[in-house]
Design a protein around this motif. Sequence first.
Motif, short mmCIF file in Angstrom:
data_model
loop_
_atom_site.label_atom_id
_atom_site.label_comp_id
_atom_site.label_asym_id
_atom_site.label_seq_id
_atom_site.Cartn_x
_atom_site.Cartn_y
_atom_site.Cartn_z
N THR A 7 0.85 -1.20 0.08
CA THR A 7 0.15 0.02 0.14
C THR A 7 0.91 1.23 0.02
OG1 THR A 7 -1.70 -1.05 1.21
CG2 THR A 7 -1.88 1.24 1.33
N GLN A 8 1.92 1.31 0.86
CA GLN A 8 2.82 2.48 0.74
C GLN A 8 3.33 2.76 -0.24
OE1 GLN A 8 5.79 1.91 3.86
NE2 GLN A 8 6.44 3.99 3.57
N VAL A 9 3.92 1.59 -1.07
CA VAL A 9 4.54 1.72 -2.48
C VAL A 9 3.58 2.46 -3.49
CG1 VAL A 9 5.75 0.70 -4.25
CG2 VAL A 9 6.34 -0.04 -1.90
N PHE A 10 2.55 1.77 -3.69
CA PHE A 10 1.59 2.17 -4.42
C PHE A 10 0.80 3.45 -4.20
CE2 PHE A 10 2.33 -1.93 -6.07
CZ PHE A 10 2.25 -2.04 -7.48
N ALA A 11 0.71 3.69 -2.90
CA ALA A 11 0.15 5.29 -2.49
C ALA A 11 0.85 6.28 -3.33
CB ALA A 11 0.16 5.22 -1.14
N GLU A 12 2.14 6.10 -3.61
CA GLU A 12 2.84 7.22 -4.25
C GLU A 12 2.39 7.68 -5.79
OE1 GLU A 12 7.17 6.45 -4.31
OE2 GLU A 12 7.04 5.67 -2.32
N TYR A 13 1.51 6.80 -6.07
CA TYR A 13 0.98 7.12 -7.58
C TYR A 13 -0.39 7.26 -7.31
CZ TYR A 13 5.36 5.07 -8.53
OH TYR A 13 6.80 5.00 -8.72
N GLY A 14 -1.18 7.19 -6.22
CA GLY A 14 -2.69 7.67 -6.03
C GLY A 14 -3.39 6.82 -4.90
N ALA A 15 -4.70 6.83 -4.87
CA ALA A 15 -5.32 6.31 -3.85
C ALA A 15 -5.47 4.64 -4.21
CB ALA A 15 -6.74 6.92 -3.82
N VAL A 16 -5.07 3.77 -3.02
CA VAL A 16 -5.02 2.48 -3.10
C VAL A 16 -6.52 1.95 -2.48
CG1 VAL A 16 -4.15 0.30 -2.36
CG2 VAL A 16 -2.42 2.36 -3.04
N LYS A 17 -7.19 1.41 -3.40
CA LYS A 17 -8.26 0.91 -2.81
C LYS A 17 -8.21 -0.36 -2.15
CE LYS A 17 -11.36 0.33 -6.22
NZ LYS A 17 -12.29 0.44 -7.23
N PHE A 70 3.43 -12.87 -4.57
CA PHE A 70 2.84 -12.20 -5.70
C PHE A 70 1.71 -11.64 -5.11
CE2 PHE A 70 0.95 -16.24 -6.15
CZ PHE A 70 -0.32 -16.04 -6.83
N GLY A 71 1.12 -10.62 -5.51
CA GLY A 71 -0.13 -9.90 -5.12
C GLY A 71 -0.87 -9.04 -5.98
N PHE A 72 -2.02 -8.45 -5.77
CA PHE A 72 -2.62 -7.69 -6.52
C PHE A 72 -3.17 -6.29 -5.90
CE2 PHE A 72 -3.34 -12.10 -7.34
CZ PHE A 72 -3.24 -12.12 -8.76
N VAL A 73 -2.91 -5.39 -6.43
CA VAL A 73 -3.28 -4.11 -5.97
C VAL A 73 -4.36 -3.29 -6.83
CG1 VAL A 73 -2.29 -1.64 -5.71
CG2 VAL A 73 -1.08 -3.55 -5.12
N GLU A 74 -5.44 -2.79 -6.45
CA GLU A 74 -6.49 -2.08 -7.14
C GLU A 74 -6.42 -0.43 -6.82
OE1 GLU A 74 -10.38 -3.51 -6.79
OE2 GLU A 74 -9.62 -5.63 -7.05
N MET A 75 -6.37 0.33 -7.42
CA MET A 75 -6.24 1.72 -7.28
C MET A 75 -7.77 2.52 -7.76
SD MET A 75 -2.29 2.45 -8.21
CE MET A 75 -2.20 4.01 -7.26
N GLU A 76 -7.84 3.76 -7.43
CA GLU A 76 -8.85 4.43 -7.58
C GLU A 76 -9.28 4.64 -9.10
OE1 GLU A 76 -11.32 5.50 -5.47
OE2 GLU A 76 -10.59 4.50 -3.81
N GLU A 77 -8.29 5.05 -9.88
CA GLU A 77 -8.13 5.55 -11.07
C GLU A 77 -7.38 4.69 -12.16
OE1 GLU A 77 -7.98 9.63 -11.42
OE2 GLU A 77 -9.14 10.06 -9.85
#
Length: 97
Positions: free
Chosen positions: A18-28, A44-51
């Motif tokens: 979450t911390q790494v991907f939050a640099e690019y926007g809101a993490v859902k 491995f994992g999966f990340v979903e973001m707002e946009e």
Amino acid sequence: MSIYVGNLPYEVTEADLTQVFAEYGAVKRVHLPTDRETGKARGFGFVEMEEDAQENAAIEELDGAEWMGRNLKVNKARPREEQPRNSFSKGRRSYRI
């Protein structure tokens, strides 16, 4: 859209991603699958973001980037493929593998 993040160290947490991907926007949402038997992370994992634009920026910047001693594999997640179910019938019971 969902982002696939591969080649993760086994000690990584959802908070770390979450911390790494939050640099690019809101993490859902962040999901780190675990092994059914051991309960340990599978790498491995999966990340979903707002946009979508945020997800695209994260993919572009993080794919191949070194993080926690590993080069990340980051791309758009593909839909999960249905795996054929094998059954061995002995007349009374069916066993799936």
